[in-house]
Design an enzyme around this catalytic site. Structure first.
Site, PDB file in Angstrom:
ATOM      1  N   GLU A 147      52.636  42.384  49.906  1.00 54.93           N
ATOM      2  CA  GLU A 147      51.624  41.316  49.857  1.00 54.93           C
ATOM      3  C   GLU A 147      50.227  41.822  50.211  1.00 54.93           C
ATOM      4  O   GLU A 147      49.228  41.339  49.677  1.00 54.93           O
ATOM      5  CB  GLU A 147      52.026  40.175  50.805  1.00 54.93           C
ATOM      6  CG  GLU A 147      53.276  39.421  50.389  1.00 54.93           C
ATOM      7  CD  GLU A 147      54.541  39.991  50.995  1.00 54.93           C
ATOM      8  OE1 GLU A 147      55.571  39.305  50.956  1.00 54.93           O
ATOM      9  OE2 GLU A 147      54.501  41.134  51.523  1.00 54.93           O
ATOM     10  N   GLU A 171      61.815  38.572  51.922  1.00 57.13           N
ATOM     11  CA  GLU A 171      61.804  37.457  52.875  1.00 57.13           C
ATOM     12  C   GLU A 171      63.061  36.599  52.786  1.00 57.13           C
ATOM     13  O   GLU A 171      63.519  36.060  53.799  1.00 57.13           O
ATOM     14  CB  GLU A 171      60.533  36.625  52.667  1.00 57.13           C
ATOM     15  CG  GLU A 171      59.294  37.362  53.168  1.00 57.13           C
ATOM     16  CD  GLU A 171      57.988  36.712  52.751  1.00 57.13           C
ATOM     17  OE1 GLU A 171      57.191  36.345  53.633  1.00 57.13           O
ATOM     18  OE2 GLU A 171      57.759  36.583  51.537  1.00 57.13           O
TER      19      GLU A 171
END
Length: 259
Positions: A135, A115
């Site tokens: 995730e 990210e």
């Protein structure tokens, strides 16, 4: 100290320094990154940032799992404040930074590490680097902005394949998708990042900032709204020394083209 900063001519090199933890992003590290970015932004002698990780194994393995587990155990409000709040603050800071941020991916970039790469305007990866959105294996979606930025970068279907499977991809695939600009041998990574930084900082700082803001603020808007942002960013440069110097340099060349 979990974050080191060094000055290399006009370039700040910020290093996430938790090598034994694969440079995972615990809360003190996120706060330290924000602090270092503030220092760079306030220093006019620093014109660009290279963000990398210590060692050769990882740029960043993402969020620090023990910290994340403690936040989630504290309930929804605490998890939103400590995990999502900090993550969004960091990635938005990088995305909207007034000076170019170049991520030098020196190993795996998983979760929050991926990210950070998505948030940065530019990225270079070593050949052995890998990227993943794991995730989902922990039971939740990307919390640092990855569910929004990745589809904008590489397209909805390709982003969802990464987000829904959690499978890693090599650097060669990342460059094909547009997640990084280029891939280089590991021993050339920092030199390549510095070369890119210096090819940018040779230009007027007001022009660099205006270009960054025009693209970042306009990219997700309808084109007419984006053009208005472009005009506003152009307007900020008209009376600057950068424009006067650039035009004078061009005109004294005795040619009317860029060739």
């Amino acid at each position: 100290m979990t974050v080191r900063i060094e000055q290399d001519d006009q370039v700040a090199v910020i290093t996430i320094d938790r090598e034994r933890k694969l440079n995972a992003l615990d809360y003190p590290t996120i706060d330290a990154l924000l602090d270092r970015l503030d220092l760079v932004e306030s220093d006019d002698s620093l014109r660009a940032v290279i963000l990398t990780g210590a060692g050769q194994r990882a740029f960043s393995a993402g969020a620090d799992i023990p910290s994340l587990e403690a936040s989630i155990a504290g309930g929804t409000e605490r998890a939103l404040r400590e995990v999502v709040g900090r993550g969004h603050t960091l990635t938005r800071r990088i995305e909207n930074f007034s000076k170019p941020v170049i991520v030098a991916v020196n190993g795996l970039a998983y979760g929050g590490g991926c990210e950070l790469t998505e948030a940065a305007p530019l990225a270079i990866a070593a050949e052995h680097a890998t990227f993943a959105k794991p995730e989902i294996t922990l039971g939740f979606p990307p919390p640092f902005g990855g569910s929004q930025r990745l589809p904008r970068h590489i397209g909805r279907k390709r982003a969802l394949e990464l987000i829904l499977t959690g499978d890693p991809i090599p650097a060669t695939r990342a460059v094909e998708l547009g997640l990084v600009n280029t891939v280089v041998p590991a021993d050339e990574l920092m030199d390549a990042a510095r070369d890119l930084a210096h090819r940018i900082v040779r230009h007027a700082p007001t022009a660099v900032t205006a270009c960054l803001r025009a693209v970042t603020r306009g990219i997700d808007l309808p084109v007419d709204e984006g053009l208005a942002i472009e005009a506003a960013c152009f307007a900020t440069t008209v009376t600057t020394d950068g424009v006067r110097t650039g035009l004078r340099r061009f005109l004294t060349r005795g040619t009317d083209t860029f060739d």
